[in-house]
Scaffold this active site. Structure first.
Site, mmCIF file in Angstrom:
data_model
loop_
_atom_site.group_PDB
_atom_site.id
_atom_site.type_symbol
_atom_site.label_atom_id
_atom_site.label_comp_id
_atom_site.label_asym_id
_atom_site.label_seq_id
_atom_site.Cartn_x
_atom_site.Cartn_y
_atom_site.Cartn_z
ATOM 1 N N LYS A 150 26.653 23.190 40.854
ATOM 2 C CA LYS A 150 27.769 22.325 41.522
ATOM 3 C C LYS A 150 28.201 23.055 42.858
ATOM 4 O O LYS A 150 29.177 24.251 42.950
ATOM 5 C CB LYS A 150 29.179 22.378 40.550
ATOM 6 C CG LYS A 150 30.285 21.378 40.945
ATOM 7 C CD LYS A 150 31.595 21.682 40.598
ATOM 8 C CE LYS A 150 32.164 22.591 41.302
ATOM 9 N NZ LYS A 150 32.632 22.311 42.691
ATOM 10 N N GLU A 182 33.450 35.613 37.770
ATOM 11 C CA GLU A 182 33.807 36.482 38.650
ATOM 12 C C GLU A 182 34.811 35.892 39.635
ATOM 13 O O GLU A 182 34.888 35.060 40.296
ATOM 14 C CB GLU A 182 32.529 36.724 39.509
ATOM 15 C CG GLU A 182 32.703 38.083 40.300
ATOM 16 C CD GLU A 182 33.034 37.821 42.022
ATOM 17 O OE1 GLU A 182 34.234 37.882 42.312
ATOM 18 O OE2 GLU A 182 32.298 37.123 42.773
ATOM 19 N N GLU A 232 46.514 37.866 45.614
ATOM 20 C CA GLU A 232 45.469 37.937 46.598
ATOM 21 C C GLU A 232 45.574 36.644 47.794
ATOM 22 O O GLU A 232 45.841 35.561 47.459
ATOM 23 C CB GLU A 232 43.985 37.663 45.737
ATOM 24 C CG GLU A 232 42.906 37.244 46.557
ATOM 25 C CD GLU A 232 41.540 36.939 45.848
ATOM 26 O OE1 GLU A 232 40.438 37.553 46.114
ATOM 27 O OE2 GLU A 232 41.791 36.127 44.917
ATOM 28 N N CYS A 288 36.194 38.164 48.151
ATOM 29 C CA CYS A 288 36.973 38.754 47.198
ATOM 30 C C CYS A 288 37.101 40.236 46.989
ATOM 31 O O CYS A 288 38.064 41.114 46.455
ATOM 32 C CB CYS A 288 36.272 38.333 45.690
ATOM 33 S SG CYS A 288 34.424 38.803 45.627
#
Length: 503
Positions: free
Chosen positions: A194, A268, A401, A302
């Protein structure tokens, strides 16, 4: 204050650089198929805020076709039953085709999300390295082994888990997809990829490479879908494994869906990584090694080292030196080779980052570099490289974050407190330690609750597992560990003295 490179006219032409198949179709069952419905998504250039492409968006029926094709290919096709060496040969042809398109894929990364060309040129080729690594591993991996038992022996057979849904994020789709795809193909799985609507074309170019390499029909299927489409894909009972990289919030939803039917899942997710600068670290080489990983790609990675922990007695010197680096970064046109910091990926991301900066101010942190939107012509999504000093571990900017070019500097009194601050987070994806003594750095790194910690730099390698502790994820990608995530182990006992064999 950081300088601004001029923003040029947009130098990527989708019509001449991308095939009609990539621009308007999906790759399903070894063929390019038109979407069932007329759904589409606009792709906006972050450097200008202007539309540069329109891509097809999958409906539920498109996703169903892709999953059905992968299911047939796994249940009746040759791929799962090939030897590892046979799969490796096909993967190497695919890797070569990918390498031949690396210039296009690097440019596409810059076009879609504004990654500076120096960044995309450096990191896009990691996709080729990852496919090559897993091709080599497939040719040597012990998919079957024999162990002695009391009554005879057992054969441990490692089977591909089945149909895998691979969901990579918009920020670094090609490298992250290569982690998932390389391992899944090496294991013998069939896959549905996807692609995200923000970066709809990368995975379809990969599909062109797979087709050129002769991958059997249905082994790789690629569609572009939004969050609703992703939920439909993850919810399909024909899917045996989900591998997702993205936000922690979405990862939790996926985990809940997979838990309902015990679908295998690898996640993740987010990070809030700490760089621990020990008291013996020499300032200049430490900054040279650390600075590139504090806000790479405008902080939209990340593993960015967004919390810098420094000894209190050295705080002022470090803040001054690091802030000077941030203020000296060239911000602007991502197509310019001199640009160090490009735009953030979208207007929504711009607004999110600016709100975090204001939150940092409200909570008492001190801005020592940047601190807002970059003054520039046009409507690009540019944020000044921003440094906060006087940050305490309880502040929002130290805990959440941000995914933008914003770094917090936090002072500590001794090593024990530094380790405690580094671990005082919901996340645990990456981290670094800087010291004049590598063995001391190793000892500190072992105590940081993070899936990956580097000493005196930051490195990622195809043969080393990558993943997170706590809310940074479940499972690992890369290395043999990444391959094992797409395998099921079966033990077959063979008793040699049971008296049942023909005389």
């Amino acid at each position: 204050m950081s300088t601004l490179a001029s923003v040029s006219s947009f130098p990527f032409d989708t019509v001449s650089e991308l095939s009609a198949d990539v621009r308007s179709r999906f790759y399903i069952d070894g063929r390019w198929m038109a979407p069932d419905a007329a759904g589409s998504v606009d792709v906006v250039a972050p450097s200008s805020g202007q539309l540069f492409a329109t891509a097809a968006l999958a409906s539920a029926s498109d996703i169903d076709r892709a999953v059905d094709a992968a299911r047939r290919a796994f249940d009746t096709g040759p791929w799962p039953n090939m030897s590892g060496a046979e799969r490796a040969a096909c993967m190497k042809r695919m890797s070569a085709a990918l390498a031949s398109r690396m210039g296009l894929l690097s440019r596409l990364w810059t076009a879609e999300v504004g990654a500076p060309v120096w960044f995309s040129n450096q990191f896009a080729p990691t996709a080729v390295a990852m496919l090559d690594y897993y091709a080599e591993l497939a040719s040597t991996f012990a998919f079957e082994e024999r162990r002695k038992t009391r009554a005879g022996h057992a054969r441990i057979v490692r089977h591909p888990v089945g149909v895998a849904a691979l969901i990579a994020p918009w920020n670094a789709q090609l490298p992250i997809l290569s982690y998932k795809l390389g391992a899944a193909l090496a294991a013998g799985c069939t896959v549905v990829v996807k692609a995200p609507p923000e970066t709809p074309f990368d995975a379809l170019v990969v599909a062109e490479c797979a087709h050129e390499a002769g991958l059997p029909p249905g082994v790789l299927n690629v569609i572009t879908a939004d969050a609703q489409g992703g939920a439909h894909l993850v919810g399909k009972r024909e899917v045996d494994k989900v591998s997702f990289t993205g936000s922690t919030a979405t990862g939790k939803l996926i985990a809940k869906t997979c838990a309902d039917r015990l679908t295998r899942v690898t996640l993740e997710l987010g990070g809030k990584s700490a760089a621990v600068v020990l008291d013996d670290a020499v300032l200049e080489p430490t900054l040279a090694a650390l600075a590139p990983f504090t806000m790479p790609f405008s902080g939209q990675i990340c593993f960015a080292q967004t919390r810098i922990l420094v000894p209190r007695q050295r705080e002022r010197a470090f803040v001054d030196a690091y802030s000077a680096i941030a203020n000296g970064l060239t911000v602007g046109d991502p197509w310019d080779v001199t640009t160090q910091i490009g735009p953030v990926a979208s207007r929504r991301q711009l607004e999110r980052v600016l709100e975090y900066i204001e939150t940092g101010r409200r909570e008492g942190a001190r801005v020592t570099a940047g601190g807002g939107r970059h003054d520039q012509r046009g409507e690009g999504f540019f944020v000044q490289p921003t440094v906060f000093a006087g940050v305490t571990p309880d502040m929002t900017i130290a805990r959440e974050e941000i995914f933008g070019p914003v770094v917090s500097i936090i002072a500590y009194d001794d090593v024990e407190q530094a380790i405690a601050i580094a671990n005082d987070t919901d996340f645990g994806l990456s981290g670094t330690v800087f010291t004049a003594d590598a063995e001391v750095g190793y000892a500190v790194a072992r105590r940081i609750k993070s899936g990956n910690v580097s000493v005196n730099g930051l490195e990622m390698a195809p043969n080393v597992p990558f993943g997170g502790f706590k809310q940074s994820g479940v499972g690992r990608e890369g290395g043999p560990e990444g391959l094992c995530a797409f395998l099921e182990e079966q033990a077959i006992y063979l008793a040699v003295d049971a008296g049942l064999q023909a005389g």
